[in-house]
Design a protein around this motif. Structure first.
Motif, mmCIF file in Angstrom:
data_model
loop_
_atom_site.group_PDB
_atom_site.id
_atom_site.type_symbol
_atom_site.label_atom_id
_atom_site.label_comp_id
_atom_site.label_asym_id
_atom_site.label_seq_id
_atom_site.Cartn_x
_atom_site.Cartn_y
_atom_site.Cartn_z
ATOM 1 N N UNK A 166 37.618 46.395 44.878
ATOM 2 C CA UNK A 166 37.285 46.017 43.508
ATOM 3 C C UNK A 166 38.013 46.897 42.499
ATOM 4 N N UNK A 167 38.088 48.172 42.780
ATOM 5 C CA UNK A 167 38.790 49.072 41.860
ATOM 6 C C UNK A 167 40.267 48.721 41.753
ATOM 7 N N UNK A 168 40.798 48.096 42.783
ATOM 8 C CA UNK A 168 42.221 47.764 42.814
ATOM 9 C C UNK A 168 42.489 46.316 42.418
ATOM 10 N N UNK A 169 41.435 45.586 42.032
ATOM 11 C CA UNK A 169 41.639 44.236 41.523
ATOM 12 C C UNK A 169 41.362 43.112 42.490
ATOM 13 N N UNK A 170 40.687 43.369 43.612
ATOM 14 C CA UNK A 170 40.347 42.290 44.537
ATOM 15 C C UNK A 170 39.506 41.240 43.823
ATOM 16 N N UNK A 171 39.734 39.976 44.155
ATOM 17 C CA UNK A 171 39.052 38.878 43.462
ATOM 18 C C UNK A 171 37.893 38.311 44.262
ATOM 19 N N UNK A 172 37.690 38.787 45.487
ATOM 20 C CA UNK A 172 36.613 38.245 46.299
ATOM 21 C C UNK A 172 36.359 39.082 47.525
ATOM 22 N N UNK A 173 35.295 38.718 48.249
ATOM 23 C CA UNK A 173 34.946 39.365 49.511
ATOM 24 C C UNK A 173 34.482 38.287 50.474
ATOM 25 N N UNK A 174 34.867 38.419 51.755
ATOM 26 C CA UNK A 174 34.484 37.455 52.783
ATOM 27 C C UNK A 174 33.751 38.174 53.914
ATOM 28 N N UNK A 175 32.431 38.302 53.784
ATOM 29 C CA UNK A 175 31.628 38.894 54.853
ATOM 30 C C UNK A 175 31.054 37.809 55.751
ATOM 31 N N UNK A 176 30.105 38.199 56.613
ATOM 32 C CA UNK A 176 29.318 37.214 57.330
ATOM 33 C C UNK A 176 28.267 36.636 56.400
#
Length: 309
Positions: A199-209
């Protein structure tokens, strides 16, 4: 484009090892009601290597119908090793209503890097105009890519390419892909262990279980509401659990299914063999996890409360 929390759906099985299709529908309904930005199937969390073609096709169809009914984008993954099969699967998914395609690069028998590139390029060409998530998971597949290669894929596919980054640590890859005249959006995988750095680096999403997706949704909400310290504190609470479970893919798949069963989301936590059953202390850790996050997870199961063993 895929943004926010985009969980990978698990596949419930009966104790005998048959697909529980009604259970899959219940999981889908539950997850789509938690505030996710999208859902994906099939992934490692779906035990995709253990599904036959008919099962995978039937499950995909049910999911696409649910996504259409709820207005939730569905990402259909094509983890197929053969390029011709991956292309066919991708086109079928698009025709059936998939919002995006996930490409898992071929890795069986360690294909040469040039062959991996040709596979990805061929699938990208076949689905031109459809958003694509390229899954970069070297720890699980051994497939090594780099930012320059991924950027070349993005040039080929335009702004519709995103990357699920599961290299450890993901931060440098996220930063490298965010730089330049055409930034490539990144989703953080690996159960979100490195979500805050992403997130600090600009990620736009997360894909967990998907078994405790509410926790990720809350972290995401807090972060984007400007409550950074609260998001960090919640992630610190989660980190000891996911860091342990991510020591092996089969371990976190079993842990997530056990969580889902104890929450009442699925009837049985069976994983098709070969698998990685939980031992006594690991099973007790699931109980501690459910107690730790009862404030976010209680009342979400099919029975209206957390289910004990």
């Amino acid at each position: 484009m895929i943004q926010g929390v985009c969980p990978v759906l698990e596949v419930p099985f009966t104790a005998a090892g048959d697909v529980d299709y009604d259970g899959f529908d219940r999981v889908t309904e539950h997850v789509m009601g938690t505030g996710v930005g999208a859902v994906m199937f099939p992934g490692f969390a779906s035990e995709f290597p253990k599904l036959d073609d008919a099962e995978r096709t039937r499950l995909t169809g049910r999911l696409l119908r649910a996504g259409n009914a709820h207005g939730v984008p569905v990402v259909v993954s094509v983890p197929d090793h053969a390029t011709v099969v991956a292309i066919r699967r991708a086109r079928e998914a698009i025709d059936a209503g998939a919002a995006a395609i996930n490409i898992l690069p071929p890795h069986v028998f360690a294909p040469a890097p040039a062959q991996v590139r040709r596979h990805v390029e061929a699938v990208l060409d076949a689905v031109a105009g459809t958003p694509v998530v390229l899954q970069y998971a070297p720890a699980q597949t051994g497939t090594a890519l780099d930012a320059e290669t991924i950027r070349a894929f993005a040039e080929r596919h335009g702004a519709g390419l995103q990357v699920k980054v599961e290299v450890v640590p993901p931060g440098p890859v996220v930063s490298a892909l965010a730089a330049g005249p055409r930034p490539v959006g990144c989703l953080i995988g690996y159960a979100g262990v490195h979500l805050l750095d992403g997130l600090r680096r600009g990620a736009v999403g997360v894909q967990p279980g998907c078994s405790f997706v509410e926790v990720y949704v809350e972290i995401w909400r807090l972060w984007h509401a400007g409550r950074i310290a609260d998001a960090e504190a919640l992630h610190r609470r989660l980190l000891p659990y996911i860091a342990y479970w991510m020591q092996h893919v089969e371990l976190i798949v079993q842990a997530e299914k056990t969580i889902s069963r104890r929450r009442g989301l699925i009837a049985d936590d069976h994983c098709r063999m070969p698998g990685r059953p939980l031992d006594g202390p690991e099973s007790a850790e699931v109980d501690r996890f459910l107690e730790e996050f009862a404030d976010l997870l209680a009342g979400q199961g099919s029975g209206g409360s957390v289910v004990t063993p």
